[in-house]
Design a protein around this motif. Structure first.
Motif, PDB file in Angstrom:
ATOM      1  N   ASP A 169      -6.671   3.600  -0.104  1.00 17.96           N
ATOM      2  CA  ASP A 169      -6.138   3.158  -1.390  1.00 17.96           C
ATOM      3  C   ASP A 169      -6.958   2.005  -1.960  1.00 17.96           C
ATOM      4  OD1 ASP A 169      -4.057   3.195  -3.464  1.00 17.96           O
ATOM      5  OD2 ASP A 169      -3.465   1.258  -2.632  1.00 17.96           O
ATOM      6  N   THR A 170      -7.383   1.090  -1.084  1.00 22.13           N
ATOM      7  CA  THR A 170      -8.204  -0.037  -1.532  1.00 22.13           C
ATOM      8  C   THR A 170      -9.557   0.442  -2.047  1.00 22.13           C
ATOM      9  OG1 THR A 170      -7.113  -1.478   0.091  1.00 22.13           O
ATOM     10  CG2 THR A 170      -9.198  -2.242  -0.841  1.00 22.13           C
ATOM     11  N   LEU A 171     -10.167   1.392  -1.332  1.00 22.07           N
ATOM     12  CA  LEU A 171     -11.443   1.948  -1.784  1.00 22.07           C
ATOM     13  C   LEU A 171     -11.287   2.647  -3.127  1.00 22.07           C
ATOM     14  CD1 LEU A 171     -12.844   3.439   1.557  1.00 22.07           C
ATOM     15  CD2 LEU A 171     -13.691   1.431   0.333  1.00 22.07           C
ATOM     16  N   ALA A 172     -10.214   3.429  -3.262  1.00 21.59           N
ATOM     17  CA  ALA A 172      -9.978   4.135  -4.519  1.00 21.59           C
ATOM     18  C   ALA A 172      -9.801   3.151  -5.667  1.00 21.59           C
ATOM     19  CB  ALA A 172      -8.751   5.038  -4.392  1.00 21.59           C
ATOM     20  N   SER A 173      -9.074   2.067  -5.411  1.00 24.38           N
ATOM     21  CA  SER A 173      -8.864   1.060  -6.454  1.00 24.38           C
ATOM     22  C   SER A 173     -10.179   0.426  -6.879  1.00 24.38           C
ATOM     23  CB  SER A 173      -7.902  -0.020  -5.941  1.00 24.38           C
ATOM     24  OG  SER A 173      -6.647   0.535  -5.598  1.00 24.38           O
ATOM     25  N   GLY A 174     -11.038   0.135  -5.891  1.00 21.42           N
ATOM     26  CA  GLY A 174     -12.335  -0.443  -6.218  1.00 21.42           C
ATOM     27  C   GLY A 174     -13.190   0.490  -7.057  1.00 21.42           C
ATOM     28  N   TYR A 175     -13.214   1.767  -6.681  1.00 22.01           N
ATOM     29  CA  TYR A 175     -13.995   2.747  -7.442  1.00 22.01           C
ATOM     30  C   TYR A 175     -13.466   2.901  -8.862  1.00 22.01           C
ATOM     31  CZ  TYR A 175     -16.511   4.358  -3.271  1.00 22.01           C
ATOM     32  OH  TYR A 175     -17.322   4.436  -2.170  1.00 22.01           O
TER      33      TYR A 175
ATOM     34  N   PHE B 135     -11.369   1.627 -15.173  1.00 20.77           N
ATOM     35  CA  PHE B 135      -9.946   1.929 -15.254  1.00 20.77           C
ATOM     36  C   PHE B 135      -9.144   0.649 -15.008  1.00 20.77           C
ATOM     37  CE2 PHE B 135     -11.587   6.140 -14.582  1.00 20.77           C
ATOM     38  CZ  PHE B 135     -10.671   6.993 -15.178  1.00 20.77           C
ATOM     39  N   ASP B 136      -8.027   0.518 -15.692  1.00 16.41           N
ATOM     40  CA  ASP B 136      -7.105  -0.597 -15.480  1.00 16.41           C
ATOM     41  C   ASP B 136      -5.844  -0.088 -14.799  1.00 16.41           C
ATOM     42  OD1 ASP B 136      -8.686  -2.593 -16.716  1.00 16.41           O
ATOM     43  OD2 ASP B 136      -8.047  -1.881 -18.692  1.00 16.41           O
ATOM     44  N   PHE B 137      -5.376  -0.850 -13.807  1.00 12.68           N
ATOM     45  CA  PHE B 137      -4.187  -0.458 -13.056  1.00 12.68           C
ATOM     46  C   PHE B 137      -2.936  -1.021 -13.720  1.00 12.68           C
ATOM     47  CE2 PHE B 137      -1.234  -1.289  -9.397  1.00 12.68           C
ATOM     48  CZ  PHE B 137      -0.915   0.042  -9.170  1.00 12.68           C
ATOM     49  N   HIS B 138      -1.938  -0.171 -13.906  1.00 14.99           N
ATOM     50  CA  HIS B 138      -0.657  -0.578 -14.481  1.00 14.99           C
ATOM     51  C   HIS B 138       0.403  -0.441 -13.391  1.00 14.99           C
ATOM     52  CE1 HIS B 138      -1.867  -0.584 -18.864  1.00 14.99           C
ATOM     53  NE2 HIS B 138      -2.918  -0.041 -18.274  1.00 14.99           N
ATOM     54  N   HIS B 139       0.939  -1.574 -12.964  1.00 17.65           N
ATOM     55  CA  HIS B 139       1.772  -1.622 -11.765  1.00 17.65           C
ATOM     56  C   HIS B 139       3.248  -1.791 -12.090  1.00 17.65           C
ATOM     57  CE1 HIS B 139       2.478  -5.971 -12.188  1.00 17.65           C
ATOM     58  NE2 HIS B 139       1.219  -6.038 -12.603  1.00 17.65           N
ATOM     59  N   THR B 140       4.069  -1.569 -11.042  1.00 18.67           N
ATOM     60  CA  THR B 140       5.501  -1.864 -11.113  1.00 18.67           C
ATOM     61  C   THR B 140       5.804  -2.928 -10.061  1.00 18.67           C
ATOM     62  OG1 THR B 140       5.952   0.017  -9.636  1.00 18.67           O
ATOM     63  CG2 THR B 140       6.101   0.422 -12.008  1.00 18.67           C
ATOM     64  N   SER B 141       6.898  -2.803  -9.348  1.00 22.45           N
ATOM     65  CA  SER B 141       7.295  -3.818  -8.371  1.00 22.45           C
ATOM     66  C   SER B 141       6.433  -3.754  -7.115  1.00 22.45           C
ATOM     67  CB  SER B 141       8.773  -3.635  -8.003  1.00 22.45           C
ATOM     68  OG  SER B 141       9.149  -4.519  -6.974  1.00 22.45           O
ATOM     69  N   PHE B 142       6.247  -4.899  -6.464  1.00 24.82           N
ATOM     70  CA  PHE B 142       5.392  -5.016  -5.283  1.00 24.82           C
ATOM     71  C   PHE B 142       6.002  -4.349  -4.057  1.00 24.82           C
ATOM     72  CE2 PHE B 142       4.086  -7.664  -1.541  1.00 24.82           C
ATOM     73  CZ  PHE B 142       2.769  -7.234  -1.485  1.00 24.82           C
ATOM     74  N   LEU B 143       7.322  -4.397  -3.920  1.00 19.93           N
ATOM     75  CA  LEU B 143       7.985  -3.979  -2.687  1.00 19.93           C
ATOM     76  C   LEU B 143       8.511  -2.545  -2.730  1.00 19.93           C
ATOM     77  CD1 LEU B 143       9.991  -7.247  -1.924  1.00 19.93           C
ATOM     78  CD2 LEU B 143       7.818  -6.511  -0.925  1.00 19.93           C
ATOM     79  N   THR B 144       8.056  -1.743  -3.658  1.00 27.32           N
ATOM     80  CA  THR B 144       8.571  -0.375  -3.770  1.00 27.32           C
ATOM     81  C   THR B 144       7.768   0.634  -2.966  1.00 27.32           C
ATOM     82  OG1 THR B 144       7.258  -0.070  -5.784  1.00 27.32           O
ATOM     83  CG2 THR B 144       9.558  -0.768  -6.054  1.00 27.32           C
ATOM     84  N   VAL B 145       6.622   0.228  -2.407  1.00 29.84           N
ATOM     85  CA  VAL B 145       5.743   1.157  -1.701  1.00 29.84           C
ATOM     86  C   VAL B 145       5.230   0.498  -0.428  1.00 29.84           C
ATOM     87  CG1 VAL B 145       3.593   2.473  -1.817  1.00 29.84           C
ATOM     88  CG2 VAL B 145       5.008   2.272  -3.846  1.00 29.84           C
ATOM     89  N   PHE B 146       5.140   1.279   0.645  1.00 31.96           N
ATOM     90  CA  PHE B 146       4.470   0.847   1.870  1.00 31.96           C
ATOM     91  C   PHE B 146       3.444   1.911   2.243  1.00 31.96           C
ATOM     92  CE2 PHE B 146       3.848   0.668   6.440  1.00 31.96           C
ATOM     93  CZ  PHE B 146       3.622  -0.680   6.629  1.00 31.96           C
ATOM     94  N   PRO B 147       2.201   1.526   2.572  1.00 32.71           N
ATOM     95  CA  PRO B 147       1.649   0.178   2.683  1.00 32.71           C
ATOM     96  C   PRO B 147       1.670  -0.578   1.350  1.00 32.71           C
ATOM     97  CG  PRO B 147       0.175   1.821   3.655  1.00 32.71           C
ATOM     98  CD  PRO B 147       1.197   2.565   2.886  1.00 32.71           C
ATOM     99  N   LEU B 148       1.848  -1.893   1.457  1.00 34.63           N
ATOM    100  CA  LEU B 148       1.886  -2.731   0.266  1.00 34.63           C
ATOM    101  C   LEU B 148       0.543  -2.694  -0.454  1.00 34.63           C
ATOM    102  CD1 LEU B 148       3.764  -5.793   1.801  1.00 34.63           C
ATOM    103  CD2 LEU B 148       4.733  -3.933   0.444  1.00 34.63           C
ATOM    104  N   ARG B 149       0.596  -2.900  -1.757  1.00 36.12           N
ATOM    105  CA  ARG B 149      -0.605  -2.806  -2.588  1.00 36.12           C
ATOM    106  C   ARG B 149      -0.849  -4.159  -3.257  1.00 36.12           C
ATOM    107  NH1 ARG B 149      -0.209   2.253  -6.383  1.00 36.12           N
ATOM    108  NH2 ARG B 149      -2.426   2.461  -5.881  1.00 36.12           N
ATOM    109  N   PRO B 150      -1.877  -4.901  -2.822  1.00 34.77           N
ATOM    110  CA  PRO B 150      -2.145  -6.221  -3.406  1.00 34.77           C
ATOM    111  C   PRO B 150      -2.337  -6.189  -4.916  1.00 34.77           C
ATOM    112  CG  PRO B 150      -3.437  -5.893  -1.410  1.00 34.77           C
ATOM    113  CD  PRO B 150      -2.801  -4.581  -1.720  1.00 34.77           C
ATOM    114  N   LEU B 151      -2.798  -5.054  -5.449  1.00 34.31           N
ATOM    115  CA  LEU B 151      -3.024  -4.972  -6.892  1.00 34.31           C
ATOM    116  C   LEU B 151      -1.750  -5.200  -7.695  1.00 34.31           C
ATOM    117  CD1 LEU B 151      -5.529  -2.024  -7.434  1.00 34.31           C
ATOM    118  CD2 LEU B 151      -5.850  -4.415  -8.052  1.00 34.31           C
TER     119      LEU B 151
END
Length: 407
Positions: A252-258, A264-280
């Motif tokens: 996921d981190t590699l995909a985000s970097g690419y 591309f810009d990431f549009h996020h929701t809540s931090f605690l809704t997904v595991f593994p957690l996503r720093p983005l």
């Protein structure tokens, strides 16, 4: 521009591409389909301008996961070893705590094995019990509507014998008796597994219609066959270790970097809704206008091409589609003033190897997608979906009627 159909919809589903267009051979939004003569197992996708003779740019096909017997052996072996992580971690941690071990592993590995054991006992086991809870069913419909649904289903059964056999887990026909069939219809159309004499006449009607399709009568009584009842049967689960989720986090981190590299810009929701957690989700500057859906967005500036709404299939998210999405953004080279193709790539976390909430209903999915489209001002777009995501466009056409004219 006679071959340009901005309202056409198509679905990418390797190794075949199916599409709906006003006429055969038409250009669908940005794409046309060709089968490479040297490789019938791969699909090539081409980005086109809204002219018949526009130059084409090659896009990488989706890679097939299994290319040989050795690939299959490697994948099955990896899965087997990953499933051993939890029991070995628990065994070693207990042995380390109860008795003096005959050998020591490095301290960091010892800590990781302890975390694996805790994750299995504290997270997986309670979650597996939680997921066995009763399903929440939609509001029951009246008998006339159930009859209409029954007839719609049975009008689309090409092989009744195979249909019945598969729903009864390949049981012999002699074991599928009348009461077994009524059990199946009781679940399918009444959303229950509990017998109720009030509905017996209706179930007899359905069983009789099935007999007409089969051209034979069901034996009375109940056989040993057990039908699939997806909302009543036990949820079969397999444990995935922290090691597996660490791999998902890295991918996921590699995909985000690419994706960031390709603007591309990431549009996020809540931090605690997904595991593994996503720093983005903590450091991102763009919030999703939807309640649950996250997505990646690239600005649309092209004057002759439509933007693309992309919905991925089952896997680990958008990682395997990065090259495909990047190629969609590539300029044709002859007219750089046209601008770039805008893309919204949705992330469907329940089918992306994460621990997250349950999959959204069709209505909610449609409403959230419409909310995203409205936020970006997209009036018309090309819809692309891969694998199981082919079922996702349907809600947008049915939820409120506002998205269907745009596709």
């Amino acid at each position: 521009m006679s071959n340009y159909h901005p309202s056409a919809r198509f679905q990418v589903d390797a190794p075949a591409l199916t599409f709906i267009a006003p006429e055969d051979g038409a250009t669908i939004g940005l794409f046309s389909l060709t089968w490479p003569s040297a490789d019938k197992q791969a699909l090539k996708y081409y980005s086109l301008r809204a002219t018949r003779d526009a130059p084409r740019r090659h896009c990488q096909p989706f890679a097939m996961a299994l290319k040989s017997l050795w690939d299959y052996v490697f994948i099955r072996t990896s899965i087997f070893l990953l499933h051993l992580v939890a029991p070995l971690s628990i065994f070693y941690s207990l042995a380390r705590w109860l008795v003096y071990p005959l050998f020591h592993v490095p301290r960091m590995l010892e800590i990781w094995l302890a975390l694996e054991a805790v994750f299995y006992l504290v997270v997986y086991l309670p979650l597996s019990l939680h997921l066995q809870r009763a399903t929440t069913y939609p509001t029951a419909v009246c008998r006339s509507d159930r009859r209409k649904l029954f007839r719609r289903c049975h009008d689309n059964i090409p092989d009744p014998e195979r249909y019945l056999t598969k729903w009864f887990r390949n049981a012999p026909a002699a074991e599928i008796k009348r009461e077994n069939v009524k059990d199946f219809f009781r679940w399918a159309f009444l959303n229950t597994g509990d017998p109720d004499w009030e509905y017996d006449e209706e179930l007899e009607e359905y069983a009789g219609e099935m007999e007409k399709m089969l051209g034979r009568k069901f034996e009375p009584g109940r056989g040993n066959a057990k039908c699939l009842r997806l909302t009543l049967d036990k949820v079969e689960m397999l444990h995935r270790s922290l090691t597996w989720y660490l791999c998902v986090f890295i991918v996921d981190t590699l995909a985000s970097g690419y994706l960031h590299y390709h603007s591309f810009d990431f549009h996020h929701t809540s931090f605690l809704t997904v595991f593994p957690l996503r720093p983005l989700t903590l450091f991102g500057t763009h919030s999703s206008p939807a309640q649950s859906l996250t997505y990646w967005h690239r600005l649309h500036t092209s004057k002759t091409r439509l933007p693309v709404l992309f919905i991925h299939g089952i896997g680990v998210g958008l990682y395997q589609y990065i090259d495909f999405l990047a190629e969609l953004n590539a300029n044709d080279g002859d007219d750089s003033s046209d601008g770039q193709v805008g893309i919204i790539a949705l992330e469907i976390m329940p089918v992306s190897s994460r621990i997250t909430g349950e999959a959204m209903s069709q209505e909610k999915m449609g409403d959230e997608v419409h909310c995203i489209l409205k936020a970006h001002g997209w009036k018309k777009f090309v819809l692309v979906s891969h694998s199981s995501a082919g079922s996702q466009p349907v809600p947008m056409n049915t939820c409120s009627g506002t998205s269907a004219p745009r596709i």
